[in-house]
Design a protein around this motif. Structure first.
Motif, PDB file in Angstrom:
ATOM      1  N   CYS A  86       9.068   3.471  10.415  1.00  0.00           N
ATOM      2  CA  CYS A  86       8.606   2.569  11.532  1.00  0.00           C
ATOM      3  C   CYS A  86       8.855   3.331  12.805  1.00  0.00           C
ATOM      4  O   CYS A  86       7.992   3.262  13.781  1.00  0.00           O
ATOM      5  N   LEU A  87       9.835   4.282  12.864  1.00  0.00           N
ATOM      6  CA  LEU A  87      10.064   5.063  14.344  1.00  0.00           C
ATOM      7  C   LEU A  87       8.898   6.128  14.528  1.00  0.00           C
ATOM      8  O   LEU A  87       8.311   6.092  15.400  1.00  0.00           O
ATOM      9  N   LEU A  88       8.576   6.771  13.409  1.00  0.00           N
ATOM     10  CA  LEU A  88       7.338   7.655  13.556  1.00  0.00           C
ATOM     11  C   LEU A  88       6.103   6.808  13.880  1.00  0.00           C
ATOM     12  O   LEU A  88       5.396   7.240  15.089  1.00  0.00           O
ATOM     13  N   LEU A  89       5.817   5.806  13.114  1.00  0.00           N
ATOM     14  CA  LEU A  89       4.683   4.932  13.541  1.00  0.00           C
ATOM     15  C   LEU A  89       4.810   4.490  15.146  1.00  0.00           C
ATOM     16  O   LEU A  89       3.619   4.313  15.584  1.00  0.00           O
ATOM     17  N   ASP A  90       6.054   4.083  15.355  1.00  0.00           N
ATOM     18  CA  ASP A  90       5.995   3.337  16.796  1.00  0.00           C
ATOM     19  C   ASP A  90       5.714   4.721  17.832  1.00  0.00           C
ATOM     20  O   ASP A  90       4.926   4.469  18.886  1.00  0.00           O
ATOM     21  N   SER A  91       6.231   5.904  17.528  1.00  0.00           N
ATOM     22  CA  SER A  91       5.742   7.038  18.340  1.00  0.00           C
ATOM     23  C   SER A  91       4.364   7.318  18.305  1.00  0.00           C
ATOM     24  O   SER A  91       3.688   8.016  19.196  1.00  0.00           O
ATOM     25  N   ILE A 101       3.148  10.443   6.527  1.00  0.00           N
ATOM     26  CA  ILE A 101       3.398   9.988   8.016  1.00  0.00           C
ATOM     27  C   ILE A 101       4.164  11.137   8.817  1.00  0.00           C
ATOM     28  O   ILE A 101       3.681  11.124  10.083  1.00  0.00           O
ATOM     29  N   GLN A 102       4.980  11.757   8.254  1.00  0.00           N
ATOM     30  CA  GLN A 102       5.648  12.850   8.875  1.00  0.00           C
ATOM     31  C   GLN A 102       4.761  13.906   9.218  1.00  0.00           C
ATOM     32  O   GLN A 102       4.801  14.454  10.392  1.00  0.00           O
ATOM     33  N   ASP A 103       3.862  14.037   8.372  1.00  0.00           N
ATOM     34  CA  ASP A 103       2.752  14.964   8.753  1.00  0.00           C
ATOM     35  C   ASP A 103       1.571  14.618   9.822  1.00  0.00           C
ATOM     36  O   ASP A 103       0.550  15.164   9.892  1.00  0.00           O
ATOM     37  N   MET A 104       1.916  13.117  10.249  1.00  0.00           N
ATOM     38  CA  MET A 104       1.063  12.469  11.030  1.00  0.00           C
ATOM     39  C   MET A 104      -0.334  12.346  10.422  1.00  0.00           C
ATOM     40  O   MET A 104      -1.707  12.375  11.044  1.00  0.00           O
ATOM     41  N   ASP A 105      -0.355  11.872   9.129  1.00  0.00           N
ATOM     42  CA  ASP A 105      -1.529  11.882   8.332  1.00  0.00           C
ATOM     43  C   ASP A 105      -1.724  10.466   7.871  1.00  0.00           C
ATOM     44  O   ASP A 105      -1.178  10.109   6.682  1.00  0.00           O
ATOM     45  N   LEU A 160      -3.655   3.912   8.111  1.00  0.00           N
ATOM     46  CA  LEU A 160      -3.020   2.867   8.781  1.00  0.00           C
ATOM     47  C   LEU A 160      -3.720   2.557  10.076  1.00  0.00           C
ATOM     48  O   LEU A 160      -3.080   1.707  10.770  1.00  0.00           O
ATOM     49  N   GLU A 161      -4.194   3.515  10.788  1.00  0.00           N
ATOM     50  CA  GLU A 161      -4.728   3.257  11.942  1.00  0.00           C
ATOM     51  C   GLU A 161      -5.360   2.245  12.309  1.00  0.00           C
ATOM     52  O   GLU A 161      -5.022   1.389  13.469  1.00  0.00           O
ATOM     53  N   LYS A 186       0.854  -1.216   0.151  1.00  0.00           N
ATOM     54  CA  LYS A 186      -0.141  -0.064  -0.002  1.00  0.00           C
ATOM     55  C   LYS A 186       0.843   1.363   0.116  1.00  0.00           C
ATOM     56  O   LYS A 186       1.604   1.317   0.713  1.00  0.00           O
ATOM     57  N   LEU A 187       0.753   2.111  -0.846  1.00  0.00           N
ATOM     58  CA  LEU A 187       1.577   3.336  -0.942  1.00  0.00           C
ATOM     59  C   LEU A 187       0.962   4.508   0.161  1.00  0.00           C
ATOM     60  O   LEU A 187      -0.159   4.909  -0.010  1.00  0.00           O
ATOM     61  N   VAL A 188       1.940   4.795   0.862  1.00  0.00           N
ATOM     62  CA  VAL A 188       1.830   5.719   2.065  1.00  0.00           C
ATOM     63  C   VAL A 188       3.143   6.542   1.985  1.00  0.00           C
ATOM     64  O   VAL A 188       3.868   6.119   2.604  1.00  0.00           O
ATOM     65  N   PRO A 189       3.272   7.596   1.212  1.00  0.00           N
ATOM     66  CA  PRO A 189       4.435   8.242   1.138  1.00  0.00           C
ATOM     67  C   PRO A 189       4.828   8.744   2.567  1.00  0.00           C
ATOM     68  O   PRO A 189       4.097   9.202   3.430  1.00  0.00           O
ATOM     69  N   LEU A 190       6.225   8.748   2.868  1.00  0.00           N
ATOM     70  CA  LEU A 190       6.783   9.065   4.211  1.00  0.00           C
ATOM     71  C   LEU A 190       6.496  10.336   4.683  1.00  0.00           C
ATOM     72  O   LEU A 190       6.107  10.622   5.867  1.00  0.00           O
ATOM     73  N   GLY A 191       6.007  11.475   3.539  1.00  0.00           N
ATOM     74  CA  GLY A 191       5.654  12.610   3.996  1.00  0.00           C
ATOM     75  C   GLY A 191       4.482  12.761   4.825  1.00  0.00           C
ATOM     76  O   GLY A 191       4.283  13.469   5.692  1.00  0.00           O
TER      77      GLY A 191
END
Length: 102
Positions: free
Chosen positions: A75-80, A45-49, A53-54, A38-43
């Motif tokens: 991974c680190l962002l999602l872990d947080s 995830i960085q924007d907490m968007d 994936l919830e 599934k395409l979810v660009p890192l940007g």
């Protein structure tokens, strides 16, 4: 964050196992070559968007990118953000193509 090799990932895919595979590259990279994640660009995830994936917060989420660096960040962002089981694909698409061809 755990890690997985491309060989182990391919075995799991080939066995028909249901996996949550997320590709954090950019759309143009995904269009050029992808392995079905599934395409979810890192940007995003960085924007907490990462609402899409919830539902996977309690499940294993295998994340890959081109080389393994962006996916490690994801991974680190999602872990947080409370994800319980993120897995980084070592070497990313480059390792996949080295091992299995384009």
């Amino acid at each position: 964050m755990n890690t997985i090799t491309v060989q182990d990932l391919k075995k799991r895919i080939d066995s028909g196992e249901k996996i949550n595979l997320v590709d954090v590259r950019e759309p143009a990279e995904y269009d050029e070559y992808n392995i079905g994640g599934k395409l979810v660009p890192l940007g995003k995830i960085q924007d907490m968007d990462a609402e899409e994936l919830e539902p996977l917060k309690e499940e294993e989420v295998i994340i890959h990118c081109r080389s393994g660096k962006r996916s490690a960040s994801a991974c680190l962002l999602l872990d947080s953000m409370g994800f319980k089981n993120t897995v980084n694909v070592e070497g990313g698409i480059l390792a996949w193509q080295d091992a299995f061809g384009a």
